[in-house]
Design a protein around this motif. Sequence first.
Motif, mmCIF file in Angstrom:
data_model
loop_
_atom_site.group_PDB
_atom_site.id
_atom_site.type_symbol
_atom_site.label_atom_id
_atom_site.label_comp_id
_atom_site.label_asym_id
_atom_site.label_seq_id
_atom_site.Cartn_x
_atom_site.Cartn_y
_atom_site.Cartn_z
ATOM 1 N N UNK A 109 44.985 -33.274 -2.607
ATOM 2 C CA UNK A 109 43.734 -32.981 -1.944
ATOM 3 C C UNK A 109 43.856 -33.404 -0.485
ATOM 4 N N UNK A 110 43.360 -32.585 0.391
ATOM 5 C CA UNK A 110 43.479 -32.838 1.826
ATOM 6 C C UNK A 110 42.293 -33.588 2.379
ATOM 7 N N UNK A 111 42.237 -33.612 3.681
ATOM 8 C CA UNK A 111 41.126 -34.231 4.388
ATOM 9 C C UNK A 111 39.866 -33.402 4.200
ATOM 10 N N UNK A 112 38.722 -34.049 4.217
ATOM 11 C CA UNK A 112 37.449 -33.343 4.167
ATOM 12 C C UNK A 112 36.531 -33.987 5.189
ATOM 13 N N UNK A 113 35.646 -33.198 5.755
ATOM 14 C CA UNK A 113 34.690 -33.711 6.719
ATOM 15 C C UNK A 113 34.801 -33.005 8.060
ATOM 16 N N UNK A 114 34.244 -33.624 9.077
ATOM 17 C CA UNK A 114 34.277 -33.043 10.417
ATOM 18 C C UNK A 114 35.146 -33.897 11.324
ATOM 19 N N UNK A 115 35.444 -33.356 12.474
ATOM 20 C CA UNK A 115 36.223 -34.090 13.470
ATOM 21 C C UNK A 115 35.337 -34.606 14.596
ATOM 22 N N UNK A 116 34.034 -34.392 14.499
ATOM 23 C CA UNK A 116 33.135 -34.699 15.617
ATOM 24 C C UNK A 116 33.113 -36.161 16.014
ATOM 25 N N UNK A 117 33.302 -37.071 15.094
ATOM 26 C CA UNK A 117 33.260 -38.496 15.435
ATOM 27 C C UNK A 117 34.642 -39.072 15.727
ATOM 28 N N UNK A 118 35.661 -38.246 15.625
ATOM 29 C CA UNK A 118 37.026 -38.723 15.813
ATOM 30 C C UNK A 118 37.305 -39.012 17.281
ATOM 31 N N UNK A 119 37.978 -40.137 17.560
ATOM 32 C CA UNK A 119 38.289 -40.540 18.923
ATOM 33 C C UNK A 119 39.661 -39.987 19.319
ATOM 34 N N UNK A 120 39.654 -38.777 19.892
ATOM 35 C CA UNK A 120 40.910 -38.137 20.292
ATOM 36 C C UNK A 120 41.589 -38.848 21.446
ATOM 37 N N UNK A 121 40.836 -39.537 22.287
ATOM 38 C CA UNK A 121 41.443 -40.194 23.453
ATOM 39 C C UNK A 121 42.427 -41.288 23.039
ATOM 40 N N UNK A 122 42.310 -41.806 21.821
ATOM 41 C CA UNK A 122 43.244 -42.820 21.341
ATOM 42 C C UNK A 122 44.616 -42.223 21.039
ATOM 43 N N UNK A 123 44.694 -40.897 20.979
ATOM 44 C CA UNK A 123 45.956 -40.219 20.645
ATOM 45 C C UNK A 123 46.489 -39.451 21.854
#
Length: 178
Positions: A1-15
């Motif tokens: 089973x893969x990831x589920x949910x949204x990416x809206x709260x993800x902190x992309x600047x850390x990557x």
Amino acid sequence: MGLAGTLNAFNFSALSSLTSLNLTFNELYGSIPPTISALSKLTSLDLCTNNFAGIIPLQIISLTKLNSFNLSENQISGSIPPWLSNMTWLNFLYLHQNNLSGTIPKELGRLGNLLELKIYTNHITGSIPLTLGNLTQLQVLDCSTNGISGSIPPELGNLVNLVYLEMSNNSLIGFHPS
């Protein structure tokens, strides 16, 4: 089973050093967050086979190193944005199997480094722009299963590197140009 949910709260600047992001075959949904533009070193962005919806965010244009962009097999809607033509470094553009509508922007003819363009199985209408004949590096063009009408422009004869052309299941008329 893969990831589920949204990416809206993800902190992309850390990557910020990330060069490839592949989130295929998950259960991600919602819109593609504009904050994805913080991944300025990305060369490959693959978000296919999820449930992303909404339009392609303008902030994608700030990913100036991106050479592969895959949004296929989602629920992306709206039209193919003409500003994608400013991403002249793109080699692979996959927008197939979404809910895109409108016409193929004539501006896509400025993507001179494009090797593959797949926009099949959407709701695209109108004619094939003559400017697609400028994509002389193109090897794969798949516009099948849309509502494209009119004739195949003779300018597509300029696509000397083309090895795969698929335009079935449209409303094309006339003869195939020599």
